[in-house]
Design an enzyme around this catalytic site. Structure first.
Site, PDB file in Angstrom:
ATOM      1  N   TYR A  43       0.826  -1.210   0.000  1.00 46.33           N
ATOM      2  CA  TYR A  43       0.000   0.000   0.000  1.00 46.33           C
ATOM      3  C   TYR A  43       0.857   1.255   0.000  1.00 46.33           C
ATOM      4  O   TYR A  43       2.074   1.189   0.232  1.00 46.33           O
ATOM      5  CB  TYR A  43      -0.967  -0.013   1.192  1.00 46.33           C
ATOM      6  N   LYS A  59       6.561  -1.890   2.143  1.00 44.46           N
ATOM      7  CA  LYS A  59       5.317  -1.362   2.722  1.00 44.46           C
ATOM      8  C   LYS A  59       4.184  -2.365   2.479  1.00 44.46           C
ATOM      9  O   LYS A  59       3.321  -2.155   1.617  1.00 44.46           O
ATOM     10  CB  LYS A  59       5.018   0.021   2.115  1.00 44.46           C
ATOM     11  N   LEU A  71      11.049   1.644   7.675  1.00 48.27           N
ATOM     12  CA  LEU A  71      10.438   2.032   6.405  1.00 48.27           C
ATOM     13  C   LEU A  71      11.125   3.322   5.955  1.00 48.27           C
ATOM     14  O   LEU A  71      11.295   4.240   6.757  1.00 48.27           O
ATOM     15  CB  LEU A  71       8.934   2.302   6.573  1.00 48.27           C
ATOM     16  N   GLU A  85      12.266   3.227  14.597  1.00 44.64           N
ATOM     17  CA  GLU A  85      11.344   4.245  14.079  1.00 44.64           C
ATOM     18  C   GLU A  85      10.107   4.272  14.978  1.00 44.64           C
ATOM     19  O   GLU A  85      10.116   3.713  16.071  1.00 44.64           O
ATOM     20  CB  GLU A  85      10.984   3.955  12.618  1.00 44.64           C
TER      21      GLU A  85
HETATM   22  N1  PMP Z   1       7.360   4.164   9.353  1.00 43.16           N
HETATM   23  C1  PMP Z   1       6.204   3.497   9.425  1.00 43.16           C
HETATM   24  C2  PMP Z   1       6.161   2.218  10.175  1.00 43.16           C
HETATM   25  C3  PMP Z   1       5.048   4.010   8.800  1.00 43.16           C
HETATM   26  O1  PMP Z   1       3.879   3.333   8.859  1.00 43.16           O
HETATM   27  C4  PMP Z   1       5.117   5.246   8.114  1.00 43.16           C
HETATM   28  C5  PMP Z   1       3.911   5.816   7.393  1.00 43.16           C
HETATM   29  N2  PMP Z   1       2.791   5.985   8.210  1.00 43.16           N
HETATM   30  C6  PMP Z   1       6.349   5.928   8.108  1.00 43.16           C
HETATM   31  C7  PMP Z   1       7.455   5.345   8.711  1.00 43.16           C
HETATM   32  C8  PMP Z   1       6.476   7.263   7.442  1.00 43.16           C
HETATM   33  O2  PMP Z   1       6.473   7.144   6.053  1.00 43.16           O
HETATM   34  P1  PMP Z   1       5.983   8.350   5.140  1.00 43.16           P
HETATM   35  O3  PMP Z   1       6.804   9.535   5.518  1.00 43.16           O
HETATM   36  O4  PMP Z   1       6.267   7.875   3.766  1.00 43.16           O
HETATM   37  O5  PMP Z   1       4.542   8.548   5.428  1.00 43.16           O
END
Ligand code: PMP
Length: 284
Positions: free
Chosen positions: A33, A147, A203, A179
């Protein structure tokens, strides 16, 4: 302005019952996703999300049926037809429909595509005042750079955080801060910004990537991508989460202890301003 839902080539009613019970996304969470921010009536950083989506699909061995130009056009159509100028688009692609069996047969499967556009209803500016977070162990698999829909550890961690009236959780794997449950994490110490390297244990958030490559350099803030531990976090001057919806979210309390002096710090504020400027300018 109206929410719009797309399923396999057509617009359907939100919540419409059109997914097969044998869809591998439903049975296994076998899919990927993306969430893209819509701001000023345009997708923000669409090419970054598209690249990450295709990378996730390659890793998962899910064939790409919609070429990049069509995917972009579909996002634009959804914005135009919904009239939503400040919101987000969720896009989900699962491996397809097949009687439940762990191994898949790529040749027989047609991926299922689901999307929706929704407005942002919360007042995101409130996040600028800072949020509370709790720490939790990172119990996920070793490929969270992909993702996928399988978010069980994230779901459990986020629920634990919200039950404690925290905004989210900061995760630690083997003593290292990886994270957040739904975001990336940055620490500031002596004016320098630190974040976990973009390897398979986090991620590679788009917001993180924009802070690293654009916002921090423009603001003149030095950045080091390296692992840091709990002690480092406890001694940090500032901490913040980053994600697509909230942008840069200052953390002012972790496990009921103030972060730094307990107020939103100057580096975080500067970066937040820079990120908001970039968002307003727009990015392809
Ligand atoms: N880490 C995780 C586990 C996430 O689910 C997300 C997005 N919600 C992020 C980091 C941040 O990614 P992005 O800046 O692309 O939204």
């Amino acid at each position: 302005m109206k929410e719009l839902t797309y399923f396999n080539g057509e617009f359907v009613e939100p919540g419409a019952k059109c997914v097969s019970l044998d869809d591998r996304g439903y049975c296994f969470g076998d899919g990927v996703y993306e969430v893209t921010r819509v701001f000023n009536g345009r997708c923000f950083a669409f090419s970054y999300h598209q690249d990450r989506l295709y990378r996730s699909m390659r890793f998962m061995d899910i064939p790409v049926k919609m070429p990049p130009e069509d995917l972009q056009e579909l996002h634009e159509i959804m914005i135009e037809q919904s009239g939503i100028t400040d919101g987000y688009i969720y896009l989900q692609i699962t491996r397809g429909v097949e009687p439940r069996h762990h191994a898949y047969d790529r040749a027989k499967l047609e991926p299922t595509m689901y999307m929706y556009i929704r407005p942002i209803k919360e007042d995101l500016s409130k996040l600028g005042d800072g949020v509370k977070a709790i720490s939790l162990p990172d119990e996920r698999w070793h490929h969270v750079d992909i993702k996928t829909l399988n978010l069980i550890p994230n779901i459990l961690a986020q629920t634990k955080a919200e039950k404690k009236f925290a905004y989210s959780a900061v995760l630690f794997r083997d003593g290292i801060c990886t994270e957040g449950a739904t975001s990336n994490v940055f620490a500031v110490k002596d004016g320098i910004l630190y974040t976990h390297p973009a390897d398979e244990l986090i991620l590679k958030g788009i917001t993180r990537q924009l802070v690293v490559t654009r916002v921090a350099p423009t603001a003149g803030v030095s950045l080091i991508e390296k692992e840091f531990d709990r002690e480092f976090v406890d001694n940090a001057d500032e901490l913040f989460f980053t994600d697509t919806i909230g942008g840069i979210i200052p953390i002012i309390k972790l496990d009921r202890q103030p972060v730094g002096n307990g107020n939103v710090g100057p580096v975080t504020m500067k970066l937040r301003d820079g990120y908001e400027k970039l968002l307003a300018e727009g990015l392809a």
